[in-house]
Design a protein around this motif. Structure first.
Motif, PDB file in Angstrom:
ATOM      1  N   MET A 194     -19.457  59.025  51.613  1.00  0.00           N
ATOM      2  CA  MET A 194     -20.864  59.303  51.828  1.00  0.00           C
ATOM      3  C   MET A 194     -21.395  60.135  50.667  1.00  0.00           C
ATOM      4  O   MET A 194     -20.814  61.148  50.284  1.00  0.00           O
ATOM      5  N   ARG A 195     -22.501  59.667  50.095  1.00  0.00           N
ATOM      6  CA  ARG A 195     -23.092  60.346  48.940  1.00  0.00           C
ATOM      7  C   ARG A 195     -24.576  60.623  49.187  1.00  0.00           C
ATOM      8  O   ARG A 195     -25.442  60.140  48.477  1.00  0.00           O
ATOM      9  N   ARG A 196     -24.863  61.434  50.202  1.00  0.00           N
ATOM     10  CA  ARG A 196     -26.259  61.786  50.462  1.00  0.00           C
ATOM     11  C   ARG A 196     -26.772  62.774  49.423  1.00  0.00           C
ATOM     12  O   ARG A 196     -27.926  62.714  49.010  1.00  0.00           O
ATOM     13  N   THR A 197     -25.907  63.700  49.034  1.00  0.00           N
ATOM     14  CA  THR A 197     -26.302  64.742  48.081  1.00  0.00           C
ATOM     15  C   THR A 197     -25.261  64.863  46.982  1.00  0.00           C
ATOM     16  O   THR A 197     -24.075  65.039  47.251  1.00  0.00           O
ATOM     17  N   LEU A 198     -25.734  64.785  45.728  1.00  0.00           N
ATOM     18  CA  LEU A 198     -24.873  64.944  44.564  1.00  0.00           C
ATOM     19  C   LEU A 198     -25.460  66.080  43.736  1.00  0.00           C
ATOM     20  O   LEU A 198     -26.482  65.913  43.070  1.00  0.00           O
ATOM     21  N   LEU A 199     -24.837  67.251  43.809  1.00  0.00           N
ATOM     22  CA  LEU A 199     -25.383  68.473  43.236  1.00  0.00           C
ATOM     23  C   LEU A 199     -24.909  68.696  41.805  1.00  0.00           C
ATOM     24  O   LEU A 199     -23.706  68.742  41.539  1.00  0.00           O
ATOM     25  N   PHE A 200     -25.868  68.865  40.891  1.00  0.00           N
ATOM     26  CA  PHE A 200     -25.537  69.186  39.500  1.00  0.00           C
ATOM     27  C   PHE A 200     -25.154  70.659  39.370  1.00  0.00           C
ATOM     28  O   PHE A 200     -25.846  71.540  39.876  1.00  0.00           O
ATOM     29  N   ILE A 201     -24.033  70.912  38.681  1.00  0.00           N
ATOM     30  CA  ILE A 201     -23.574  72.256  38.373  1.00  0.00           C
ATOM     31  C   ILE A 201     -23.375  72.344  36.858  1.00  0.00           C
ATOM     32  O   ILE A 201     -22.626  71.536  36.294  1.00  0.00           O
ATOM     33  N   PRO A 202     -24.040  73.292  36.170  1.00  0.00           N
ATOM     34  CA  PRO A 202     -23.850  73.408  34.718  1.00  0.00           C
ATOM     35  C   PRO A 202     -22.383  73.627  34.363  1.00  0.00           C
ATOM     36  O   PRO A 202     -21.714  74.485  34.940  1.00  0.00           O
ATOM     37  N   GLY A 203     -21.891  72.856  33.412  1.00  0.00           N
ATOM     38  CA  GLY A 203     -20.479  72.922  33.048  1.00  0.00           C
ATOM     39  C   GLY A 203     -20.079  74.167  32.298  1.00  0.00           C
ATOM     40  O   GLY A 203     -18.886  74.391  32.056  1.00  0.00           O
ATOM     41  N   ASN A 204     -21.061  74.981  31.919  1.00  0.00           N
ATOM     42  CA  ASN A 204     -20.753  76.211  31.192  1.00  0.00           C
ATOM     43  C   ASN A 204     -20.956  77.468  32.037  1.00  0.00           C
ATOM     44  O   ASN A 204     -20.918  78.580  31.522  1.00  0.00           O
TER      45      ASN A 204
END
Length: 271
Positions: free
Chosen positions: A1-11
């Motif tokens: 299930m992929r309702r929410t895919l949260l971006f997190i800065p890689g740095n």
């Protein structure tokens, strides 16, 4: 299930360490837009270390840099990564080569493609059917910039792209993930936007703020009316089977396979 895919800065070490606490269905560790060119290498090392040492109870995705894709993929293939997100996907042969390279290193890694350009949209029909691709995501900000459109609250300027990508994904039987809602403080706008794309048929949404996660999840939950209807459909099926009746109806309307599938999908979405 992929309702929410949260971006997190890689740095951002702090956000990376706490990323699993936000409750998203998937985390996207971003090595592209969120990281300055001077920090790309250190961010890659930070993300690789996190994906090796830390445990996240959700899908772990990394958005790589297209210009240095193979270097990123090689390093990430040795971690506990689940998926790779390829940005600005548009060149079919280039994406084929990256998928082949990834699968040779680690066959378990899934591929998500981010469509952000008019050319990417035109080629989405071929990209979606490439072996190994499990989802297509839409990036409306870059897309509208390239076509010269102005972003609006209604989103009319991205309706064509949304509907086209949605149909491509459904034909290829992969997930269709909508663009992020960029106004972090507009809860009513987020609800309206998420409800709209859910009703269109999207499976989920990219997310840029942890505050949006629970709101989006609630939008994707079936309403009480939908749950009652779905149960009625399945009960009608059972009753018809007991009576050995070939004709099944509910409230005067025929029940066929698409109706049954829709009812099962609604009940599956209850969390």
């Amino acid at each position: 299930m992929r309702r929410t895919l949260l971006f997190i800065p890689g740095n951002n070490a702090g956000n990376i360490q706490n990323a699993g606490l936000f409750g998203a269905d998937a985390i996207i560790f971003d090595l592209e837009d969120a990281v300055s060119p001077m920090q790309k290498d250190s961010a890659l090392n930070l993300v690789c270390n996190a994906l090796t040492m830390l445990n996240y109870e959700c899908e772990k995705i990394v958005r790589i840099n297209l210009e240095n894709a193979k270097n990123d993929i090689l390093a990430l293939s040795k971690t506990k990564i689940n998926s790779i997100l390829i940005p600005k996907a548009e060149n079919v042969e280039e994406i084929k080569e990256l998928i082949k390279y990834t699968k040779n290193l680690n066959p378990k890694i899934e591929i998500l493609l981010l469509i952000e350009t008019p050319l990417g949209l035109l080629n989405a029909k071929e990209l979606a059917f490439l072996n190994g691709v499990s989802a297509i995501c839409f990036g409306a900000e870059d897309y509208t910039s390239e076509i010269g459109a102005r972003r609006s609250e209604s989103g009319v300027e991205i309706d064509f792209a949304r509907n086209y990508l949605l149909n491509v994904c459904k034909a290829a039987k992969i997930d269709a993930i909508d663009t992020p809602y960029t106004n972090i403080n507009d809860e009513n706008g987020l609800i309206a936007d998420t409800t709209y794309i859910k009703n269109l048929g999207f499976d989920g949404k990219l997310v840029i703020s942890p505050r949006h996660i629970d709101i989006i999840h609630n939008c994707f939950k079936p309403s009480q009316k939908e749950i009652i209807w779905a149960n009625q459909v399945l009960n009608a099926i059972k009753e018809a089977e007991l009576k050995k009746s070939g004709v099944i109806s509910l409230n005067g309307k025929m029940i066929d396979a698409p109706i049954v599938n829709r009812a099962k999908k609604i009940l599956k979405e209850i969390l």
